[in-house]
Scaffold this active site. Structure first.
Site, PDB file in Angstrom:
ATOM      1  N   SER A 147     -37.950 -28.365  -7.020  1.00  0.00           N
ATOM      2  CA  SER A 147     -39.196 -28.153  -7.741  1.00  0.00           C
ATOM      3  C   SER A 147     -39.954 -27.025  -7.071  1.00  0.00           C
ATOM      4  O   SER A 147     -39.705 -26.703  -5.895  1.00  0.00           O
ATOM      5  CB  SER A 147     -40.037 -29.435  -7.713  1.00  0.00           C
ATOM      6  OG  SER A 147     -41.362 -29.208  -8.153  1.00  0.00           O
ATOM      7  N   TYR A 160     -44.475 -36.653  -4.498  1.00  0.00           N
ATOM      8  CA  TYR A 160     -43.500 -35.796  -5.171  1.00  0.00           C
ATOM      9  C   TYR A 160     -43.222 -34.543  -4.341  1.00  0.00           C
ATOM     10  O   TYR A 160     -42.064 -34.155  -4.135  1.00  0.00           O
ATOM     11  CB  TYR A 160     -44.041 -35.422  -6.551  1.00  0.00           C
ATOM     12  CG  TYR A 160     -43.104 -34.626  -7.412  1.00  0.00           C
ATOM     13  CD1 TYR A 160     -42.058 -35.255  -8.088  1.00  0.00           C
ATOM     14  CD2 TYR A 160     -43.263 -33.257  -7.594  1.00  0.00           C
ATOM     15  CE1 TYR A 160     -41.194 -34.533  -8.909  1.00  0.00           C
ATOM     16  CE2 TYR A 160     -42.412 -32.535  -8.405  1.00  0.00           C
ATOM     17  CZ  TYR A 160     -41.386 -33.175  -9.063  1.00  0.00           C
ATOM     18  OH  TYR A 160     -40.533 -32.459  -9.868  1.00  0.00           O
TER      19      TYR A 160
END
Length: 262
Positions: A147, A160
């Site tokens: 990500s 996250y």
């Protein structure tokens, strides 16, 4: 080998976790078009059935398995089934993941651990399960869906970002530890992608939609199709000397400081 043949996945067995829909589905579809046999999992039977129907509608024969990728016993059983029913896995895409958007001081430790478990521990578990077969076969490709949060922080995504930052380093370590066995492990870092989950954020006039477009040199959200070419490259012989790399498919966000205020 011709340059175009080096991108072929003919005869390869690919496992894409969490590929009933969304980014994983798009990557698996691209692999099928490049010649690979597709295996995928999801945590619920209904999601696996949904995925099988979606692949069938595209004329793709896929193999679906119900498996919780955070459960090592279930993962080992799934990999053994795939090896018996389909063949030894040549390509693994660790795509399954979750996000919890909660301010850090409001997030329970249990919620933090759940995100780490799915987004970081699971790729470790699944990679560990497939690497022995890749070693015996003499080659393998592992692709971790990282990500932009592997590089950046943002409010409400502490778990996250921590998981994806860890996944970046797990990617580099797998490359370091198993490169000598002709196994390449790389990551893909998607930018903001058009998916059903992001649809509400992409409505005209939504502040977040305007924010993302203004921060992206491409001036648009990414499409799941934008991830297919990079995924095929990293799964193919064309990337045999690419190892431990994170390929950010983000429309240029990470390269861009943003427009100067007027």
């Amino acid at each position: 080998m011709s340059i175009m043949n080096s991108f072929s996945l003919e005869g390869k067995v690919a496992l894409v976790t969490g590929a009933s829909y969304g980014i994983g589905f798009a990557i698996a579809r691209g692999y099928a078009e490049a010649g690979a046999t597709i295996c995928f999992n999801d945590i619920k039977e209904e999601l696996v059935e949904q995925g099988l129907e979606a692949y069938k509608n595209l004329g793709i024969k896929a193999y679906g398995y119900v498996c919780d990728v955070t459960n090592e016993d279930q993962v080992n059983e799934m990999v053994q089934k795939i090896e018996k029913e389909v063949g030894v896995i040549d390509i693994l895409v660790n795509n399954a993941g979750i996000i919890k958007r909660i301010p850090m001081i409001e997030m329970k430790a249990e919620e933090f651990r759940q995100v780490i478990d799915v987004d970081l521990n699971a790729p470790f578990i699944v990679s560990k399960a497939v690497i022995p077969g890749m070693i015996k076969k003499g080659h393998g490709k592992i692709i971790n869906i990282c990500s932009m949060m592997s590089e950046l922080g943002r409010e409400t995504v502490s778990a996250y970002a921590a998981a994806k930052g860890g996944l970046k380093m797990l990617t580099k370590n797998i490359a370091s530890e198993y490169g000598e066995y002709n196994i390449q492990c790389n990551g893909i870092g998607p930018g903001y992608i058009e998916t059903p989950q992001t649809a509400p954020l992409r409505e005209d006039g939504h502040p977040f939609n305007n924010f993302i477009i203004s921060k992206t040199p491409a001036a648009r959200w990414g499409k799941t199709e934008d991830l297919v070419g990079p995924s095929v490259f990293l799964a193919s012989d064309a990337s045999d000397f690419v190892n431990g790399h994170i390929l950010y498919v983000d429309g240029g966000i990470l390269a861009y400081i943003g427009k100067q205020p007027k």
